[in-house]
Each structure stands twice: as C-alpha cells, then as structure tokens.
Design a protein around this motif. Sequence first.
Motif: not given
Length: 224
Positions: A20, A114, A128
């Motif tokens: 990410m 996230t 995450s």
Amino acid sequence: MNSSNNISKRTYSKLIVFDMDSTLIDAESIDELARAAGVVDKVSVVTEKAMNGEIDYNQALKERVALLKGLKLEKAMETMNSMPLMPGAEELVKHVKSLGFKTAILSGGFTLSTDRIAKLLDMDYVFSNILEIEDGYLTGRVSGPMTENHSKEKAFEQIAKENGLKPENCIVVGDGANDICIFKIAGCAIAFNPKPILRQYADAVITQKHLRDIIPIIDSLDLE
C-alpha cells in the motif's frame, strides 16, 4: 516506463497482490502519522532504514509506533483520510478486475488507512496492522497479522491457497525491503519506484510514478 523487464514465459493466475504505502497511495502512512504527532524526523530515519533493509522490520515497526504514543485518534484519522491514491491506482485496479483478477493489499500499515483504501479500490483482500487506542489516543503499541518479517509471505500464501492457486503463478507489486519475501515466491514481481534493495528481486521495474504503466505488463502476460 519500464526500466527493465525480465518476465518469464509462463501462464499466470489471476491474483495480484499490492503493497500500500508508496504503491497504492502516494505516501508512507506511518511517516504522515508521525508528522501529525510532531515526530516525523525521528520516524522517517527509521522508515528509510527499514525500507532499505538496514534494520529488522519488526523492530522498526515497534520503534516507530512507540513514537506515536499520545496522538489523538481524531487527528490520526484526519491524517489517514487525507493521503492520496497513487496516480493510476484506480485505473490499474479497475483494469485487472475487468480481466477477472482477485486483488489484495498486504501492508505493514494500519487499518486506519487500509480500510479506506480497500473500499475505494474495491479490493478483495486486505491484511494490515492495528494501532492500539485507549481513551481516544494512540498508546504506541501495535498488533495484527503483518508485524513480523515474513508476514506478507504467509498472507500471500494463504490468499493463493484459498483461491486454489500457487504464489509462483501470481503477480505482486511493491517498493521496499519488506516486499522481498513475496517477490521471491511470486511468478511476476513488479517493483514500483523501488528502493535499490528490491530491484534485484524484480521481474519488471517501473520508474515513473504512475500505476497505469503496469497495465501493459499485465496485458502482455499469458493468463489462465
């Protein structure tokens, strides 16, 4: 666009896994939280060392999160919600989903960010970490499935298995040292504006800061 491309000829499965920070978003979430907490200089030094593979990932994560102790949750959420998508993120994800791909985010970042990014991009999977919060403030502690050195590898293998696939036939996209473990086992590993240490593990390297440059790579693959 591509500074190198050594993708092997094989049939690839329709699963693509993304990092990410500095990949799907144009920011490092922990550095932005640190900026909000007034400790960005201290945290950025540790982040850079971790992304370059100079210090242990788990150690670096705990050290950085500890520096966030006392940050108000409201301010943390405001910071996370302001982080922009990487140019081309929506275009790339829509394209691969139109081809029938399953999509995943594997991030050492935090659910505060996230969850939003996964919803924006309609991702199928997201792994995450969780920042501990007490009385509306960050405690400086972190937990979750992505806190160890090879957490991404385990999550990648889990997602592949759930879909009846093998990692060596799937695609990953990332930029830093903590992506090495998934680059080693993926069939097609795409390094996006990567730290130098990651380049040696990549099948393709993108040097422009636009994720649409990955679309021609996807389109060149023989997909099952």
